[in-house]
Design an enzyme around this catalytic site. Sequence first.
Site, PDB file in Angstrom:
ATOM      1  N   ASP A 184     -16.342  -1.716  -4.258  1.00 16.40           N
ATOM      2  CA  ASP A 184     -16.080  -3.207  -3.587  1.00 16.40           C
ATOM      3  C   ASP A 184     -17.598  -3.808  -3.334  1.00 16.40           C
ATOM      4  OD1 ASP A 184     -14.209  -4.532  -0.999  1.00 16.40           O
ATOM      5  OD2 ASP A 184     -16.118  -5.276  -0.972  1.00 16.40           O
ATOM      6  N   SER A 185     -17.461  -4.793  -3.693  1.00 17.43           N
ATOM      7  CA  SER A 185     -19.530  -5.237  -2.852  1.00 17.43           C
ATOM      8  C   SER A 185     -20.141  -4.941  -2.689  1.00 17.43           C
ATOM      9  CB  SER A 185     -19.127  -6.715  -4.407  1.00 17.43           C
ATOM     10  OG  SER A 185     -18.308  -7.502  -3.506  1.00 17.43           O
ATOM     11  N   ASP A 218      -6.080  -6.008  -6.206  1.00 18.04           N
ATOM     12  CA  ASP A 218      -6.540  -6.935  -4.620  1.00 18.04           C
ATOM     13  C   ASP A 218      -8.356  -8.101  -4.738  1.00 18.04           C
ATOM     14  OD1 ASP A 218      -5.183  -7.991  -2.790  1.00 18.04           O
ATOM     15  OD2 ASP A 218      -6.237  -6.770  -1.149  1.00 18.04           O
ATOM     16  N   ARG A 276       1.244  -1.582   0.266  1.00 18.85           N
ATOM     17  CA  ARG A 276       0.079  -0.093  -0.114  1.00 18.85           C
ATOM     18  C   ARG A 276       0.588   0.951   0.244  1.00 18.85           C
ATOM     19  NH1 ARG A 276      -3.234  -2.906   4.398  1.00 18.85           N
ATOM     20  NH2 ARG A 276      -5.001  -4.210   3.441  1.00 18.85           N
ATOM     21  N   ASN A 318     -19.776  -4.813  -8.590  1.00 17.74           N
ATOM     22  CA  ASN A 318     -18.905  -5.698  -8.420  1.00 17.74           C
ATOM     23  C   ASN A 318     -17.367  -5.492  -9.137  1.00 17.74           C
ATOM     24  OD1 ASN A 318     -18.524  -7.608 -11.012  1.00 17.74           O
ATOM     25  ND2 ASN A 318     -19.306  -8.817  -9.941  1.00 17.74           N
ATOM     26  N   ALA A 319     -16.929  -6.162  -9.198  1.00 15.86           N
ATOM     27  CA  ALA A 319     -15.059  -5.453  -9.993  1.00 15.86           C
ATOM     28  C   ALA A 319     -15.329  -5.842 -11.041  1.00 15.86           C
ATOM     29  CB  ALA A 319     -14.442  -5.852  -9.376  1.00 15.86           C
ATOM     30  N   CYS A 327      -3.859 -13.230  -3.882  1.00 13.16           N
ATOM     31  CA  CYS A 327      -3.963 -14.358  -2.275  1.00 13.16           C
ATOM     32  C   CYS A 327      -3.717 -15.632  -2.431  1.00 13.16           C
ATOM     33  CB  CYS A 327      -4.575 -13.559  -1.294  1.00 13.16           C
ATOM     34  SG  CYS A 327      -6.347 -13.825  -1.416  1.00 13.16           S
TER      35      CYS A 327
END
Length: 401
Positions: free
Chosen positions: A256-257, A305, A218, A284-285, A345
């Site tokens: 963000d959702s 991310d 970040r 939704n991204a 991730c």
Amino acid sequence: MMTEDQNTADRPRIFLRPGGDKRVGRGNPWVYSNEVRMDGEAKAVPPGTIVQLVRIDGKPLGVGTFNPHTLICFRRFAGPKTDIDRAWITATFADALDLRRRFVDVPFYRLVHAEADGLPGLIVDRFGDVLVLQSGTAGMDLLLNDMVEALDGLLSPKAIVLRNDGKGRRLENLTEDVRLLKGEIEGAVEVHENGLTFMADPMAGQKTGWFCDQRDNRAFVARLAEGRCMLDVYSYGGGFGITAAAAGATEVRVVDSSESALDLARGAAERNGVVGRCTFAKANAFAELERLAEAGRRYGVVACDPPAFVKSKKDLKAGLKGYRKLAALGARCVEPGGILFMASCSHNVEPAQFQAEVAAGLGRVGRRGRIIRAAGAAPDHPVHPQLPETAYLKALVLALD
Ligand code: SAH
């Protein structure tokens, strides 16, 4: 509490099959169920019991927890003569704490990263005087009271939260268990990071409530956003976007959702005095990136991310395609000369695979780039050198042409 026989020489012995001691000998803490002599005696050991692992000739190899019903049936804690008692647990926590204090100057970090810190199955995140624990194995569940008492003795936190709702628990036939073990918490708590204040929700937020692993990424990305507009997709509590706004990004769109994630991000924006430069979108991204790209919106920095796309090996193909598509869509929203940050991730995706998908995504939309940073998680998430899976986080920062 620990029973006495768990710490005496007559604790159950689990025999490795002939020749099965090579990986353990090299320091690998895991033993798979096909590597041990799974006879009636072994099968009858209650899940999570502390056992002595022994070579076929009877040579002791180490103590750890055993679950006869899981693929990873043995997880090594320490050498053959070690008692996993309060003194050992406290010393192991103290060692983890000393290490964190050397590189994080405020008490907000992952204090224990499971196997890598010598405590298989246990995650402990520290948000000041709030500790959040997550146990992923039957063995750690049985040791939990001792862990909590040792942590309480060492740090005297105001609150301790148990977040036993990780997906890995299902592999060990464990049920979900989320509750306060000590103190009180009302909603979100503050997290200090990179000189800023964020909001984490230890009881109801994602995972333990805050993702300390991206701390250094970040800061790196925020620096590149100074004087530019920024898009933070999959923002959760605004770790990337709000850090960028505070570093001087002219305008930040936080996507963000989840409305509760956006609430945390709004709280962070307020606390850091950057609300005026931030907009928050529940979307939704993929759809939002597509919409912005079609509308001709371009950003100096785009950060993507997402949650793990490859949660198990069977999702690999679909998940890799997802990363490729995300990189393509993200790159379309990056202005010429701008920055694309991409993270994965998924521990099932190797760094080279992830990089290949990001590269393919750029190629698909005709963009070229230079990788200026390839990083993992911050150092409070150490990697066990014998367990590549513990290097789950892969982050790429690309300067696009
Ligand atoms: N970047 C964050 C962490 C992201 S965690 C940080 O720095 O802390 C992943 C986030 O993606 C979660 O907040 C989750 O709500 C969100 N998410 C999951 N699926 C999504 C989707 N399809 N579109 C947008 N956001 C999504």
